[in-house]
Design a protein around this motif. Sequence first.
Motif: not given
Length: 360
Positions: A280-281, A346-350, A338-340, A246-248
């Motif tokens: 990101l809201d 992002h994890l994949r890019q990092m 969309g947030m998840i 819900m927050l990450i």
Amino acid sequence: MRFRRPVDLGFWRALAAEAEAITRSRGGPFATGGLWAKAALYAAFVAASYGWLLAGPSSFAATLAAYGVFNLAALLLVLNVAHDAAHDSLTRHPRLNRVVGEGAFGLLGIDGHLWRLRHTRSHHLFPNVNGCDADIDHNPFLRLSPNHPWRRRHRWQHLYALPVYLLVHLHAIFVQDAIYICQKSLANLRDIRHSPARHAGFVAAKLLYFAALLGLPIACSTLAWTSVIAAYVLATAVTSLVFVLMLIGTHFADGNVFPVPDAEGYIGSSYVEHVFASSLDWAPTSRVATFLIGGLNAHVAHHLFPRISHAHYRAISRAIDRLARRHGVEYHRTGLAGMISAHFRHLRQMGRRDGAAGTS
């Protein structure tokens, strides 16, 4: 660290004036009657589920359900009440805020004082800034910032992140708090000192939690102690996953920035610009989302106005959206899915050796 550029005074003054008008029309910046009613509802679920545990559920499934309801209700109390209290936005009485906030965190086995320290004096001052945000530093499992060193294991972090997220709550209870109480420095925080009374209170609170959440339920249950512990661990893991998902992505999402201070310690934007660029809201004006997670879906509003209760964030987020369009400010918002998705991108890019998405 400092933010070098001055804020866009036209945008900020208009937004601050609207936020003040909104809270004034609602009786002030603190909790509303609706928030207190919501807190009472969650507290009732905490009490009822704990009573169920002490009644000795006769099956593993029932014990698991009791632990699950307790943990989720306690989590909702933390998100909706303790988080506001940590920012002194729940009530106008600081001591009451401390008691309520630390008490709610204690239901989850987490030290509320340590959490408040790193949240309000580190993360909120410099979100997503390497070396200054305790939420992104000291993570041995995941590479959350392009400014962190890359390791070969990070190539697969978008795949193993979910099992890691299942353990976040258990790690906080058994490991993280014990590390933090002993640290003298953490991210931007230096010369951290805790009194002997604070150390004693820390140990007492942990022992009380283990006695209440494991000792008494085991003593009251007709099941084997291993079954009760298994139900506790499984319920806690599920609660951990719910919390993280819900927050990450509110900060760790593709498109969010992770700026590097210059040699003089300056960040090349204003704080207001930085909040918009690093947040990101998701569904920030949703009544359901706000009811469940205490306005943390409206992360921009929270970072700009942490001393205002989340009870006012839906209205403030509407003002943010309108004024951002008028002043040409980029405002990132999406839905929960969309947030998840943005987080796992992002994890994949990092996880790539040259991953630098979101840098600024």
